[in-house]
Design a protein around this motif. Structure first.
Motif, short mmCIF file in Angstrom:
data_model
loop_
_atom_site.label_atom_id
_atom_site.label_comp_id
_atom_site.label_asym_id
_atom_site.label_seq_id
_atom_site.Cartn_x
_atom_site.Cartn_y
_atom_site.Cartn_z
N LYS A 123 28.65 35.80 -78.36
CA LYS A 123 27.86 34.89 -77.52
C LYS A 123 27.79 33.50 -78.14
CE LYS A 123 25.14 38.61 -75.45
NZ LYS A 123 23.79 39.19 -75.25
N LEU A 124 28.97 32.91 -78.36
CA LEU A 124 29.02 31.57 -78.96
C LEU A 124 28.65 30.52 -77.90
CD1 LEU A 124 29.73 29.67 -81.31
CD2 LEU A 124 32.10 29.71 -80.51
N ASP A 125 27.70 29.68 -78.23
CA ASP A 125 27.13 28.73 -77.27
C ASP A 125 27.12 27.32 -77.87
OD1 ASP A 125 25.83 27.82 -74.98
OD2 ASP A 125 24.14 29.20 -75.16
N TRP A 126 26.96 26.33 -77.01
CA TRP A 126 27.03 24.91 -77.37
C TRP A 126 25.66 24.25 -77.24
CZ3 TRP A 126 29.37 27.31 -73.19
CH2 TRP A 126 28.75 27.10 -71.95
N GLU A 127 25.43 23.17 -77.98
CA GLU A 127 24.19 22.38 -77.84
C GLU A 127 24.46 20.95 -78.30
OE1 GLU A 127 20.92 24.20 -79.98
OE2 GLU A 127 20.75 25.84 -78.54
N VAL A 128 24.65 20.02 -77.37
CA VAL A 128 24.80 18.61 -77.77
C VAL A 128 23.44 18.10 -78.27
CG1 VAL A 128 24.45 17.79 -75.36
CG2 VAL A 128 25.52 16.30 -77.06
N GLU A 129 23.47 17.42 -79.42
CA GLU A 129 22.20 16.96 -80.01
C GLU A 129 22.36 15.63 -80.73
OE1 GLU A 129 19.93 19.87 -82.14
OE2 GLU A 129 20.41 21.45 -80.67
N LEU A 130 21.28 14.87 -80.72
CA LEU A 130 21.17 13.66 -81.53
C LEU A 130 20.73 14.07 -82.94
CD1 LEU A 130 20.90 10.51 -81.84
CD2 LEU A 130 18.50 10.83 -81.19
N ALA A 131 21.56 13.73 -83.94
CA ALA A 131 21.20 14.01 -85.33
C ALA A 131 20.72 12.72 -86.00
CB ALA A 131 22.38 14.58 -86.09
N VAL A 132 19.71 12.88 -86.85
CA VAL A 132 19.13 11.76 -87.60
C VAL A 132 19.42 12.02 -89.07
CG1 VAL A 132 16.97 10.59 -88.16
CG2 VAL A 132 17.30 11.56 -85.88
N VAL A 133 19.86 11.00 -89.79
CA VAL A 133 20.11 11.15 -91.23
C VAL A 133 19.05 10.35 -91.99
CG1 VAL A 133 21.75 10.71 -93.11
CG2 VAL A 133 22.57 11.59 -90.91
N ILE A 134 18.53 10.97 -93.03
CA ILE A 134 17.42 10.39 -93.81
C ILE A 134 17.96 9.41 -94.86
CG2 ILE A 134 15.61 11.01 -95.50
CD1 ILE A 134 14.91 11.65 -92.57
N ALA A 135 17.26 8.29 -95.02
CA ALA A 135 17.70 7.23 -95.93
C ALA A 135 17.07 7.33 -97.31
CB ALA A 135 17.36 5.86 -95.34
N LYS A 136 15.81 7.76 -97.36
CA LYS A 136 15.14 7.81 -98.66
C LYS A 136 14.14 8.96 -98.67
CE LYS A 136 11.97 4.10 -97.29
NZ LYS A 136 11.36 2.81 -97.64
N LYS A 137 13.78 9.36 -99.88
CA LYS A 137 12.91 10.51 -100.08
C LYS A 137 11.66 10.37 -99.22
CE LYS A 137 11.01 13.07 -103.97
NZ LYS A 137 10.89 13.13 -105.44
N ALA A 138 11.37 11.37 -98.41
CA ALA A 138 10.28 11.28 -97.44
C ALA A 138 9.33 12.46 -97.60
CB ALA A 138 10.86 11.26 -96.02
N SER A 139 8.12 12.16 -97.99
CA SER A 139 7.09 13.18 -98.13
C SER A 139 5.79 12.63 -97.56
CB SER A 139 6.94 13.52 -99.62
OG SER A 139 5.93 14.47 -99.80
N TYR A 140 5.18 13.36 -96.64
CA TYR A 140 3.93 12.93 -95.99
C TYR A 140 4.04 11.50 -95.44
CZ TYR A 140 2.28 17.05 -98.45
OH TYR A 140 2.14 18.33 -98.92
N VAL A 141 5.08 11.30 -94.65
CA VAL A 141 5.33 9.99 -94.06
C VAL A 141 4.51 9.86 -92.76
CG1 VAL A 141 7.11 8.60 -92.92
CG2 VAL A 141 7.64 9.84 -95.03
N ALA A 142 3.86 8.72 -92.59
CA ALA A 142 3.14 8.46 -91.33
C ALA A 142 4.15 8.12 -90.24
CB ALA A 142 2.17 7.30 -91.52
N ARG A 143 3.78 8.43 -89.02
CA ARG A 143 4.69 8.23 -87.89
C ARG A 143 5.16 6.77 -87.80
NH1 ARG A 143 3.29 10.07 -81.71
NH2 ARG A 143 4.86 8.79 -80.71
#
Ligand code: ZN
Length: 290
Positions: A123-143
């Motif tokens: 049951k191989l299926d597809w999902e087009v998605e927008l990927a986001v790549v992180i630039a710097k270490k992120a912990s408890y980041v405000a929106r």
């Protein structure tokens, strides 16, 4: 900037897609687009270097394979059911908070590499998605601070083996992690290339037939919200990937469900992020079998 990586699997060289078409080899300036590169301010240094030296950088051949536009990250985090229409076709409730799951980083491949049907899969299926790549270490980041933590955006196909995901117990990770299940690219577009990640059309075709046609405007949780939300539960490292969910039109949601077979051709794209193409291959014919 549009970052690319060129060459055979595991031996890719970093490059830049210059004026959206010329492949420049930038390996004399940067070793790879990896955690070190992003965390040490590599993006702005590369931009500065290009401003001076782009005319001197060697051109890479048009015919060479594109790898994923970043080196293997520490994490690929996926967001489930982030489009109302996809939640509905999956017969699942709209989630009150983002649904998160991990995808093994060993599933990462180039945008036009074949996708391999895993051993025992049906049951191989597809999902087009927008990927986001992180630039710097992120912990408890405000929106409202989240945009500063984003290195860029890329096209992703979140391949899914539905029987492993939904019929084998436990978490979704089993159905999301096989080799070749994360074709990323063709390129990583830095944020100035994508001024509004919530207004991008996205589509996917199987054997030339449109299966998914959506827009990131219909995401339930937006990019900044997701970066902030995920960073409350884990530290995001430079180069990490967040895949933000798929719109309706997956094979699992069709009546009757329809899944990929060896020989099928999957093509997909997101506005501003290029297109990719994967040929479906049986496990026994694949390099993964070796
Ligand atoms: Zn997905």
């Amino acid at each position: 900037m549009k970052l690319i990586r060129i060459g055979e699997p595991g031996r890719e060289k970093p490059g830049v897609l210059w004026n959206s078409q010329i492949r420049l080899d930038v390996s004399s300036f940067v070793s790879d687009f990896n955690e070190d590169f992003f965390s040490s301010g590599g993006l702005s240094q590369l931009q500065g270097w290009l401003d001076q030296h782009a005319h001197l950088a060697p051109h890479a051949s048009e015919g060479e394979r594109l790898g994923p536009p970043i080196a293997r990250p520490s994490k690929i985090i996926c967001v489930g059911l982030n489009f109302r229409d996809h939640a509905a076709e999956s017969k699942m409730a709209i989630p009150p908070e983002p649904v998160l799951f991990l995808k093994a980083t060993s599933s990462l491949v180039g945008p036009n590499d074949p996708v391999i049907i895993p051993r025992g899969a049906q049951k191989l299926d597809w999902e087009v998605e927008l990927a986001v790549v992180i630039a710097k270490k992120a912990s408890y980041v405000a929106r409202e601070e989240a945009p500063a933590f984003i290195a860029g955006f890329a096209l992703h196909n979140d391949y899914s083996e539905r029987s492993f995901q939904l019929e084998r117990g436990g978490q979704w990770v089993k159905g999301k992690s096989a080799d070749s299940f994360a074709p990323l690219g063709p390129f990583l577009a830095t944020p100035e290339e994508i001024p509004n990640p919530r207004a991008l059309t996205m589509w996917l075709k199987v054997n030339g037939q449109v299966r998914q046609k959506g827009t990131t405007a219909n995401m339930i949780f937006g990019v900044s919200e997701l970066v902030s939300y995920i960073s409350q539960f884990m530290t995001l490292l430079p180069g990490d990937v967040i895949s933000t969910g798929t719109p309706a039109g997956v094979g699992f949601g069709m009546q009757p469900p329809q899944y990929l077979q060896a020989g099928d051709i999957v093509e997909l794209g997101i506005e501003g992020l290029g297109t990719s193409r994967q040929e479906v291959r049986a496990f026994e014919n694949s390099y993964a079998a070796n």
